[in-house]
Design a protein around this motif. Structure first.
Motif, PDB file in Angstrom:
ATOM      1  N   ASP A 225     -25.003 -58.444  32.912  1.00  0.00           N
ATOM      2  CA  ASP A 225     -23.857 -58.964  32.163  1.00  0.00           C
ATOM      3  C   ASP A 225     -24.275 -59.699  30.899  1.00  0.00           C
ATOM      4  OD1 ASP A 225     -25.071 -60.939  33.644  1.00  0.00           O
ATOM      5  OD2 ASP A 225     -23.227 -62.070  33.985  1.00  0.00           O
ATOM      6  N   ALA A 226     -25.565 -59.878  30.692  1.00  0.00           N
ATOM      7  CA  ALA A 226     -26.041 -60.561  29.482  1.00  0.00           C
ATOM      8  C   ALA A 226     -27.249 -59.809  28.925  1.00  0.00           C
ATOM      9  CB  ALA A 226     -26.412 -62.014  29.794  1.00  0.00           C
ATOM     10  N   PRO A 227     -27.022 -58.617  28.342  1.00  0.00           N
ATOM     11  CA  PRO A 227     -28.149 -57.841  27.814  1.00  0.00           C
ATOM     12  C   PRO A 227     -28.834 -58.565  26.664  1.00  0.00           C
ATOM     13  CG  PRO A 227     -26.086 -56.961  27.000  1.00  0.00           C
ATOM     14  CD  PRO A 227     -25.727 -57.988  28.033  1.00  0.00           C
ATOM     15  N   ALA A 228     -30.088 -58.258  26.449  1.00  0.00           N
ATOM     16  CA  ALA A 228     -30.836 -58.869  25.357  1.00  0.00           C
ATOM     17  C   ALA A 228     -30.438 -58.252  24.027  1.00  0.00           C
ATOM     18  CB  ALA A 228     -32.336 -58.680  25.576  1.00  0.00           C
ATOM     19  N   GLY A 229     -30.418 -59.096  22.988  1.00  0.00           N
ATOM     20  CA  GLY A 229     -30.144 -58.623  21.643  1.00  0.00           C
ATOM     21  C   GLY A 229     -31.020 -59.369  20.650  1.00  0.00           C
ATOM     22  N   PHE A 230     -31.121 -58.860  19.434  1.00  0.00           N
ATOM     23  CA  PHE A 230     -31.829 -59.551  18.363  1.00  0.00           C
ATOM     24  C   PHE A 230     -30.886 -60.580  17.741  1.00  0.00           C
ATOM     25  CE2 PHE A 230     -33.897 -55.217  18.037  1.00  0.00           C
ATOM     26  CZ  PHE A 230     -35.055 -55.599  18.703  1.00  0.00           C
ATOM     27  N   ALA A 231     -31.329 -61.813  17.601  1.00  0.00           N
ATOM     28  CA  ALA A 231     -30.509 -62.873  17.009  1.00  0.00           C
ATOM     29  C   ALA A 231     -30.717 -62.921  15.508  1.00  0.00           C
ATOM     30  CB  ALA A 231     -30.870 -64.223  17.632  1.00  0.00           C
ATOM     31  N   VAL A 232     -29.632 -63.062  14.753  1.00  0.00           N
ATOM     32  CA  VAL A 232     -29.698 -63.191  13.292  1.00  0.00           C
ATOM     33  C   VAL A 232     -28.796 -64.341  12.856  1.00  0.00           C
ATOM     34  CG1 VAL A 232     -30.162 -60.728  12.989  1.00  0.00           C
ATOM     35  CG2 VAL A 232     -27.814 -61.568  12.852  1.00  0.00           C
ATOM     36  N   LYS A 233     -28.995 -64.808  11.640  1.00  0.00           N
ATOM     37  CA  LYS A 233     -28.196 -65.914  11.116  1.00  0.00           C
ATOM     38  C   LYS A 233     -26.723 -65.536  11.046  1.00  0.00           C
ATOM     39  CE  LYS A 233     -28.268 -67.187   6.753  1.00  0.00           C
ATOM     40  NZ  LYS A 233     -28.750 -67.706   5.440  1.00  0.00           N
ATOM     41  N   PRO A 234     -25.831 -66.442  11.421  1.00  0.00           N
ATOM     42  CA  PRO A 234     -24.398 -66.143  11.361  1.00  0.00           C
ATOM     43  C   PRO A 234     -23.971 -65.675   9.974  1.00  0.00           C
ATOM     44  CG  PRO A 234     -24.767 -68.195  12.524  1.00  0.00           C
ATOM     45  CD  PRO A 234     -26.091 -67.793  11.934  1.00  0.00           C
ATOM     46  N   GLY A 235     -23.205 -64.616   9.952  1.00  0.00           N
ATOM     47  CA  GLY A 235     -22.677 -64.110   8.695  1.00  0.00           C
ATOM     48  C   GLY A 235     -23.563 -63.101   7.994  1.00  0.00           C
ATOM     49  N   ASN A 236     -24.784 -62.888   8.484  1.00  0.00           N
ATOM     50  CA  ASN A 236     -25.657 -61.906   7.838  1.00  0.00           C
ATOM     51  C   ASN A 236     -25.354 -60.520   8.416  1.00  0.00           C
ATOM     52  OD1 ASN A 236     -27.593 -60.476   6.491  1.00  0.00           O
ATOM     53  ND2 ASN A 236     -29.302 -61.808   7.054  1.00  0.00           N
ATOM     54  N   ASP A 237     -24.191 -60.004   8.050  1.00  0.00           N
ATOM     55  CA  ASP A 237     -23.753 -58.723   8.584  1.00  0.00           C
ATOM     56  C   ASP A 237     -24.622 -57.570   8.114  1.00  0.00           C
ATOM     57  OD1 ASP A 237     -21.695 -60.015   9.891  1.00  0.00           O
ATOM     58  OD2 ASP A 237     -20.197 -59.585   8.336  1.00  0.00           O
ATOM     59  N   ALA A 238     -25.193 -57.690   6.919  1.00  0.00           N
ATOM     60  CA  ALA A 238     -26.026 -56.605   6.396  1.00  0.00           C
ATOM     61  C   ALA A 238     -27.241 -56.395   7.300  1.00  0.00           C
ATOM     62  CB  ALA A 238     -26.473 -56.921   4.969  1.00  0.00           C
ATOM     63  N   LEU A 239     -27.888 -57.485   7.701  1.00  0.00           N
ATOM     64  CA  LEU A 239     -29.055 -57.374   8.573  1.00  0.00           C
ATOM     65  C   LEU A 239     -28.634 -56.919   9.964  1.00  0.00           C
ATOM     66  CD1 LEU A 239     -32.046 -57.694   9.111  1.00  0.00           C
ATOM     67  CD2 LEU A 239     -31.679 -60.145   9.481  1.00  0.00           C
ATOM     68  N   LYS A 240     -27.578 -57.503  10.494  1.00  0.00           N
ATOM     69  CA  LYS A 240     -27.111 -57.122  11.831  1.00  0.00           C
ATOM     70  C   LYS A 240     -26.733 -55.646  11.885  1.00  0.00           C
ATOM     71  CE  LYS A 240     -22.971 -58.224  13.160  1.00  0.00           C
ATOM     72  NZ  LYS A 240     -21.775 -58.995  13.584  1.00  0.00           N
ATOM     73  N   ASP A 241     -25.993 -55.172  10.885  1.00  0.00           N
ATOM     74  CA  ASP A 241     -25.579 -53.775  10.868  1.00  0.00           C
ATOM     75  C   ASP A 241     -26.775 -52.846  10.723  1.00  0.00           C
ATOM     76  OD1 ASP A 241     -23.005 -54.699  11.093  1.00  0.00           O
ATOM     77  OD2 ASP A 241     -22.475 -54.360   8.984  1.00  0.00           O
ATOM     78  N   GLY A 242     -27.752 -53.258   9.897  1.00  0.00           N
ATOM     79  CA  GLY A 242     -28.957 -52.455   9.747  1.00  0.00           C
ATOM     80  C   GLY A 242     -29.730 -52.345  11.044  1.00  0.00           C
ATOM     81  N   LEU A 243     -29.863 -53.458  11.757  1.00  0.00           N
ATOM     82  CA  LEU A 243     -30.542 -53.452  13.057  1.00  0.00           C
ATOM     83  C   LEU A 243     -29.802 -52.559  14.047  1.00  0.00           C
ATOM     84  CD1 LEU A 243     -31.360 -57.269  13.364  1.00  0.00           C
ATOM     85  CD2 LEU A 243     -33.037 -55.433  13.077  1.00  0.00           C
ATOM     86  N   ASN A 244     -28.480 -52.663  14.077  1.00  0.00           N
ATOM     87  CA  ASN A 244     -27.703 -51.856  15.026  1.00  0.00           C
ATOM     88  C   ASN A 244     -27.867 -50.362  14.768  1.00  0.00           C
ATOM     89  OD1 ASN A 244     -26.658 -53.969  16.531  1.00  0.00           O
ATOM     90  ND2 ASN A 244     -24.811 -54.164  15.277  1.00  0.00           N
ATOM     91  N   LYS A 245     -27.766 -49.963  13.514  1.00  0.00           N
ATOM     92  CA  LYS A 245     -27.899 -48.549  13.179  1.00  0.00           C
ATOM     93  C   LYS A 245     -29.274 -48.032  13.576  1.00  0.00           C
ATOM     94  CE  LYS A 245     -27.620 -45.288   9.306  1.00  0.00           C
ATOM     95  NZ  LYS A 245     -27.351 -45.134   7.839  1.00  0.00           N
ATOM     96  N   ALA A 246     -30.313 -48.812  13.293  1.00  0.00           N
ATOM     97  CA  ALA A 246     -31.681 -48.379  13.577  1.00  0.00           C
ATOM     98  C   ALA A 246     -31.986 -48.394  15.068  1.00  0.00           C
ATOM     99  CB  ALA A 246     -32.666 -49.263  12.819  1.00  0.00           C
ATOM    100  N   LEU A 247     -31.506 -49.396  15.792  1.00  0.00           N
ATOM    101  CA  LEU A 247     -31.831 -49.446  17.221  1.00  0.00           C
ATOM    102  C   LEU A 247     -31.119 -48.337  17.993  1.00  0.00           C
ATOM    103  CD1 LEU A 247     -29.540 -50.877  19.322  1.00  0.00           C
ATOM    104  CD2 LEU A 247     -30.182 -52.910  18.037  1.00  0.00           C
ATOM    105  N   HIS A 248     -29.904 -47.984  17.566  1.00  0.00           N
ATOM    106  CA  HIS A 248     -29.221 -46.868  18.226  1.00  0.00           C
ATOM    107  C   HIS A 248     -29.913 -45.539  17.911  1.00  0.00           C
ATOM    108  CE1 HIS A 248     -25.950 -48.947  20.165  1.00  0.00           C
ATOM    109  NE2 HIS A 248     -25.728 -49.645  19.065  1.00  0.00           N
ATOM    110  N   ALA A 249     -30.444 -45.408  16.711  1.00  0.00           N
ATOM    111  CA  ALA A 249     -31.206 -44.203  16.372  1.00  0.00           C
ATOM    112  C   ALA A 249     -32.464 -44.115  17.234  1.00  0.00           C
ATOM    113  CB  ALA A 249     -31.578 -44.222  14.889  1.00  0.00           C
ATOM    114  N   ALA A 250     -33.102 -45.269  17.479  1.00  0.00           N
ATOM    115  CA  ALA A 250     -34.305 -45.296  18.320  1.00  0.00           C
ATOM    116  C   ALA A 250     -33.982 -44.945  19.768  1.00  0.00           C
ATOM    117  CB  ALA A 250     -34.963 -46.667  18.241  1.00  0.00           C
ATOM    118  N   MET A 251     -32.790 -45.304  20.209  1.00  0.00           N
ATOM    119  CA  MET A 251     -32.368 -44.914  21.558  1.00  0.00           C
ATOM    120  C   MET A 251     -32.076 -43.416  21.620  1.00  0.00           C
ATOM    121  SD  MET A 251     -29.801 -48.067  22.442  1.00  0.00           S
ATOM    122  CE  MET A 251     -30.399 -49.764  22.536  1.00  0.00           C
ATOM    123  N   GLN A 252     -31.394 -42.916  20.594  1.00  0.00           N
ATOM    124  CA  GLN A 252     -30.962 -41.534  20.615  1.00  0.00           C
ATOM    125  C   GLN A 252     -32.131 -40.555  20.541  1.00  0.00           C
ATOM    126  OE1 GLN A 252     -28.023 -40.372  21.356  1.00  0.00           O
ATOM    127  NE2 GLN A 252     -28.710 -38.256  21.148  1.00  0.00           N
TER     128      GLN A 252
END
Length: 277
Positions: A225-252
């Protein structure tokens, strides 16, 4: 894993407000926004806070280099975002200090099997989840078993600020909780009899049990119920979105699966992180 102390939460929340107000000043002089698309503290360098003793997630190896699943996976993810390994700077820190250090702008990212909780999302932003596992009771005491009642009156070690501490205080209310800055200190206390058991991550518990034959895992508790994630500074959507896109590609493409097999041989593999047909 991470920090739930209320005093820290209030202080970190104030730090977030200050850092948000200063967001427009985060780019170093002489750099345009296009030179720093992920709003990094230092353009061209990703500063990562992690741990040095949380094998197999993040630890320092015999060469003094940071290694482990989280470290290797983050390198791969950041590589997909255009960063070479020499542009990624890992720094070890006590677990309880990781989220404040992201919130106050010392690190761009924290990576240390950090469980995503509602309380933590008030202080930092998280990528999507990339890891789930179990929490374990490690002990050499034959009177401790898989029942919570067996911990009544026992001295139970936890790493300060972790999900284990939060869980223990809620579900092992009759145990005497003893806080430590890291697992190595807790295991040393367990081996010398200062505490009766250590509550930690399953993979770390498994490793310690191999190193110390007098210790064994008494109980495994799911923490999906509490999976691990990478923490980023609040409001830094550019970094968060970049990490999400890349980590899902690494899974796929199977990269996540291969790294999981490498670092967690024989452990159950969450299907949600495997390639989709």
């Amino acid at each position: 894993m991470l920090f739930q102390d209320n005093r820290w939460l209030r202080q970190a929340t104030k730090a977030v407000a200050v850092m948000t107000a200063m967001a427009t000043m985060s780019i170093a002089p002489g750099f345009a926004q296009s030179d720093n698309p992920y709003n990094l503290i230092e353009p061209g360098t990703v500063r990562v806070g992690t741990l040095g003793d949380a094998k197999p997630y993040a630890f320092t190896n015999a060469k003094g280099q940071f290694d482990g699943f989280d470290v290797e996976f983050l390198k791969n993810v950041l590589g997909r975002m255009g960063f070479d390994n020499d542009q990624i700077l890992f720094t070890g820190q006590d677990f309880a200090a990781l989220l404040p250090s992201v919130a106050n702008g010392r690190f761009d990212v924290a990576a240390a099997a950090i469980g995503i909780t509602d309380a933590r999302k008030k202080v930092v932003d998280f990528s999507d989840g990339y890891l789930a596992g179990y929490l374990s009771i490690l002990s050499g005491d034959d009177t401790i078993d898989d029942k919570a009642s067996s911990l009544a009156g026992k001295r139970l070690g936890v790493v300060q600020g972790t999900l284990q501490e939060q869980y223990a205080r809620k579900h092992f209310a009759k145990a005497k909780i003893v806080q430590f800055p890291d697992n190595n200190t807790g295991i040393a206390a367990l081996n010398n009899g200062t505490i009766d058991a250590q509550f930690l991550d399953y993979e770390a518990a498994k490793d310690y049990a191999k190193r110390y034959p007098s210790l064994s895992i008494k109980n495994n508790i799911p923490s999906f119920d509490a999976p691990a994630g990478f923490a980023v500074k609040p409001g830094n959507d550019a970094l968060k979105d970049g990490l999400n896109k890349a980590l899902h590609a690494a899974m796929q493409d199977g990269t996540w699966r291969d790294l999981y097999k490498k670092w967690f041989p024989g452990s159950p593999m969450p299907k949600q992180y495997l390639p989709k047909n």
